[in-house]
Design an enzyme around this catalytic site. Structure first.
Site, short mmCIF file in Angstrom:
data_model
loop_
_atom_site.label_atom_id
_atom_site.label_comp_id
_atom_site.label_asym_id
_atom_site.label_seq_id
_atom_site.Cartn_x
_atom_site.Cartn_y
_atom_site.Cartn_z
N GLU A 147 1.94 -20.33 -16.91
CA GLU A 147 3.37 -20.32 -17.22
C GLU A 147 4.01 -19.20 -16.21
OE1 GLU A 147 4.03 -19.49 -21.66
OE2 GLU A 147 1.76 -19.97 -21.83
N ASN A 179 0.87 -1.09 0.07
CA ASN A 179 -0.03 0.03 0.00
C ASN A 179 0.95 1.27 -0.13
OD1 ASN A 179 -2.39 -1.64 -0.13
ND2 ASN A 179 -3.22 -0.49 1.93
#
Length: 212
Positions: free
Chosen positions: A51, A3
């Site tokens: 992947e 954040n």
């Protein structure tokens, strides 16, 4: 995703003086959209989620990818920015554009996945990656010299009406596995200790049956 890093990006790149959760979530939504774009749209080099794990995680315990997105610019700045494939690629390796506060120049990359969207051709991508390889500040571990997985999706980034980000023709999201992300753990550990010392949020866990 950190954040603190995203707050800084909103202030610095988008000129938002006091970013709120709506601003943060809009930016994160662009990242998630880019990561899943190849599942939803056509492209010359599509990448599926399996992947990512194959290419980014060399060992099961080293599974903390660092996320970067470019360009993150406001509509006012977009008029003056070219945002070529080379420029947005280079931006991904700048610490100021990362969504976790750490400096990759202090570590080494194990693997990198670059996901391009929009008006992008493979030739420009290959040229941009070749230029990145020549930079001494960007280092890869010895046992993983190739290190780059590329994805190209022809669908341009979606512009959100009344959103913070400018409408652009192309964008890139980078997922990388770098040793420098270790810098984030002591900071996170310190924040936890501060909150736990005040027993912040502990009652939620105790209410679910955990011991304090």
């Amino acid at each position: 995703v950190d954040n603190e890093a995203i707050y800084d990006i909103c202030r610095r790149n988008l000129g938002i003086e006091r970013p709120g959760y709506t601003n943060l979530n809009r930016l994160i939504a662009h990242v998630v959209s880019s990561i899943t774009a190849s599942l939803r749209f056509d492209g010359s080099l599509n990448v599926d989620l399996n992947e990512f794990q194959t290419n980014l995680v060399p060992y099961p315990r080293i599974h903390f990818p660092l996320v970067t997105y470019a360009p993150v610019i406001s509509a006012a700045k977009a008029v003056h920015e070219a945002n070529s494939v080379s420029e947005i690629t280079n931006a991904c390796f700048e610490p100021n554009n990362q969504m976790v506060k750490c400096d990759p120049r202090n570590g080494k990359y194990m693997a990198t996945c670059l996901l391009y969207r929009g008006d992008v051709v493979t030739k420009d991508v290959n040229a941009a990656v070749a230029a990145v390889r020549t930079k001494r500040t960007i280092q890869f571990v010895d046992w993983c010299p190739t290190g780059f997985k590329l994805g190209v999706c022809y669908q341009p980034p979606q512009h959100v009406p009344h959103g913070d980000l400018a409408k652009v023709d192309r964008a890139v999201c980078m997922l990388s596995n770098t040793t420098s992300i270790a810098e984030a753990w002591p900071r996170l550990d310190h924040k936890f200790d501060l909150m736990y010392s005040k027993r912040a949020f502990v009652h939620w866990y105790v209410g679910e049956g955990m011991e304090e």
